[in-house]
Design an enzyme around this catalytic site. Structure first.
Site, PDB file in Angstrom:
ATOM      1  N   GLU A   1     -21.212   7.479  -8.850  1.00  0.00           N
ATOM      2  CA  GLU A   1     -20.620   8.823  -8.982  1.00  0.00           C
ATOM      3  C   GLU A   1     -21.007   9.479 -10.301  1.00  0.00           C
ATOM      4  O   GLU A   1     -20.854  10.695 -10.477  1.00  0.00           O
ATOM      5  CB  GLU A   1     -19.096   8.746  -8.861  1.00  0.00           C
ATOM      6  CG  GLU A   1     -18.333   8.417 -10.116  1.00  0.00           C
ATOM      7  CD  GLU A   1     -18.505   6.982 -10.605  1.00  0.00           C
ATOM      8  OE1 GLU A   1     -18.083   6.683 -11.743  1.00  0.00           O
ATOM      9  OE2 GLU A   1     -19.040   6.150  -9.843  1.00  0.00           O
TER      10      GLU A   1
ATOM     11  N   HIS B   1     -22.302   3.036 -11.943  1.00  0.00           N
ATOM     12  CA  HIS B   1     -21.437   4.097 -11.410  1.00  0.00           C
ATOM     13  C   HIS B   1     -22.257   5.111 -10.610  1.00  0.00           C
ATOM     14  O   HIS B   1     -22.842   6.030 -11.173  1.00  0.00           O
ATOM     15  CB  HIS B   1     -20.718   4.819 -12.558  1.00  0.00           C
ATOM     16  CG  HIS B   1     -19.605   4.031 -13.149  1.00  0.00           C
ATOM     17  ND1 HIS B   1     -18.275   4.338 -12.949  1.00  0.00           N
ATOM     18  CD2 HIS B   1     -19.617   2.923 -13.930  1.00  0.00           C
ATOM     19  CE1 HIS B   1     -17.519   3.460 -13.587  1.00  0.00           C
ATOM     20  NE2 HIS B   1     -18.310   2.599 -14.194  1.00  0.00           N
TER      21      HIS B   1
ATOM     22  N   CYS C   1     -18.362  -1.367 -10.308  1.00  0.00           N
ATOM     23  CA  CYS C   1     -18.038  -1.810 -11.668  1.00  0.00           C
ATOM     24  C   CYS C   1     -17.022  -2.953 -11.669  1.00  0.00           C
ATOM     25  O   CYS C   1     -17.354  -4.049 -11.252  1.00  0.00           O
ATOM     26  CB  CYS C   1     -17.580  -0.621 -12.516  1.00  0.00           C
ATOM     27  SG  CYS C   1     -17.727  -0.929 -14.299  1.00  0.00           S
TER      28      CYS C   1
END
Length: 374
Positions: free
Chosen positions: A351, A349, A265
């Site tokens: 995660e 992202h 990001c």
């Protein structure tokens, strides 16, 4: 008694609804998020510093709030905008309601407005500054919104970053309680993570990959990072304008070729800046858990979680890097690979938290780079 509340945008558009959460006034850039679940992880994502979030899915708060799902120590969004919220949550994990959570942290919310109309307006007119208030006239609130500074040129990452280094070895990104989480006892790697607004899930996944993480402040120089003798450097997410973070591009530029680098990001954007590229502000950004991204080498499509308002200009990249992933909605850059150093990054992202896990193998790719570097 339920109070009325007004949402006023800088272009003069206003919405009248009902207040929940904290009373008073909040301001920030008004953006929308298309996730169906995960409001707590969204609120506690430091990338939302300075922003008021409109959730496009109409029902929020169904399952309440609990400590285990926090992505940071507290919520960072300045305001919350929903169609409807559940006053009494229905989940065995709930510790309190969404409204009580917002009130405890001083965050005003507004509900009962037409969030579909607001979302369509933002898509047409662009993300813009706004004010939520339980007091004052709509005209006065519009004037206050117009006086607010925009996101371009704002260094919010340094403001939200840790002030001192600390170590992280906790695992368990997907576990339902803190008690279930465990500690990494025999790390295989040591990773230095630049904290530009990181989420805890990132650190937990690094620990699950076998890495002890030393989290360092935003202003850490390359020499200071290398003095910690890392096997790799992790560039995290964060809020604001990537070009405004002082010293960031210089630090990353000096790290390239000396140690493997992985960016997510804001970290992806700063890696691009370090390579001499430019970044620019998107009209309304990408925020949600359902963004399709294609890997150019394989044509594989991942559904990804995203939260960003800036993007990398692919025409400015030059010859040191190549684009590896693109967003299928608008063609913007979603991934980079550096050609003369072990470094790569993604705009989305992996995660998630909240969101799909399609892209989690990227943490394994970073581990492979560190293994090769050894």
């Amino acid at each position: 008694m339920t109070k009325r509340a007004i949402l006023a945008l800088a272009d003069g558009t206003t919405f009248e609804g009902l207040a929940f959460g904290a009373s008073g006034e909040a301001s920030g850039e008004v953006v929308f998020n298309t996730s169906m679940t995960g409001y707590q992880e969204i609120l506690t994502d430091p990338s939302y510093v300075g922003q008021m979030i409109c959730m496009t899915y109409p029902e929020q708060g169904n399952y309440g709030v609990n400590r285990a799902d926090d992505e940071s120590a507290r919520p960072h969004a300045t305001g919350f905008i929903v169609r409807h919220h559940a006053e009494e949550p229905s989940s065995f994990r709930a510790e309190r309601s969404l409204g009580a959570y917002l009130e405890a942290h001083g965050i005003p919310g507004i509900w009962g407005i037409d969030t579909r109309r607001l979302t369509r307006h933002i898509r047409t007119a662009g993300a813009q500054m706004g004010v939520i208030s339980t007091e004052g006239s709509a005209k006065a609130l519009v004037e206050r919104a117009r006086a607010l500074p925009g996101m371009e040129g704002q260094d919010l990452a340094t403001r939200i970053s840790t002030k001192a280094p600390y170590e992280w070895v906790e695992r368990g990104a997907d576990l339902w309680t803190d008690a279930e989480r465990s500690t990494l006892e025999k790390p295989r790697f040591h990773v230095v993570a630049y904290d530009w607004g990181l989420k805890r899930a990132m650190l937990r996944l690094m620990a699950e990959a076998g890495a002890k993480v030393t989290v360092v402040p935003a202003g850490t120089t390359a020499a200071q990072a290398l003095a910690l003798k890392p096997d790799g450097v992790f560039l995290t997410n964060g809020p604001g304008d990537p070009a405004a973070v002082p010293g960031a591009r210089e630090a990353v530029g000096a790290l390239l070729g000396k140690v493997p680098v992985f960016g997510i990001c804001l970290g992806h954007q700063i890696l691009a800046l370090a390579l001499g590229a430019r970044t620019y502000k998107l009209k309304f950004g990408h925020r949600g858990a359902n963004q399709p991204v294609k890997e150019l080498a394989t044509d594989r499509v991942d559904i990804t979680a995203q939260n960003h308002g800036f993007a990398v200009d692919d025409q400015s990249l030059g010859r040191r890097a190549r684009v590896t992933h693109v967003n299928l909605n608008d063609g913007t850059v979603e991934g980079l690979e550096v050609l003369d150093a072990p470094a790569f990054s993604v705009q989305y992202h992996p995660e998630a938290s909240p969101g799909p896990h399609d892209a989690r193998p990227l943490f394994g790719r970073f581990v492979q780079l560190m293994e090769r570097a050894r």
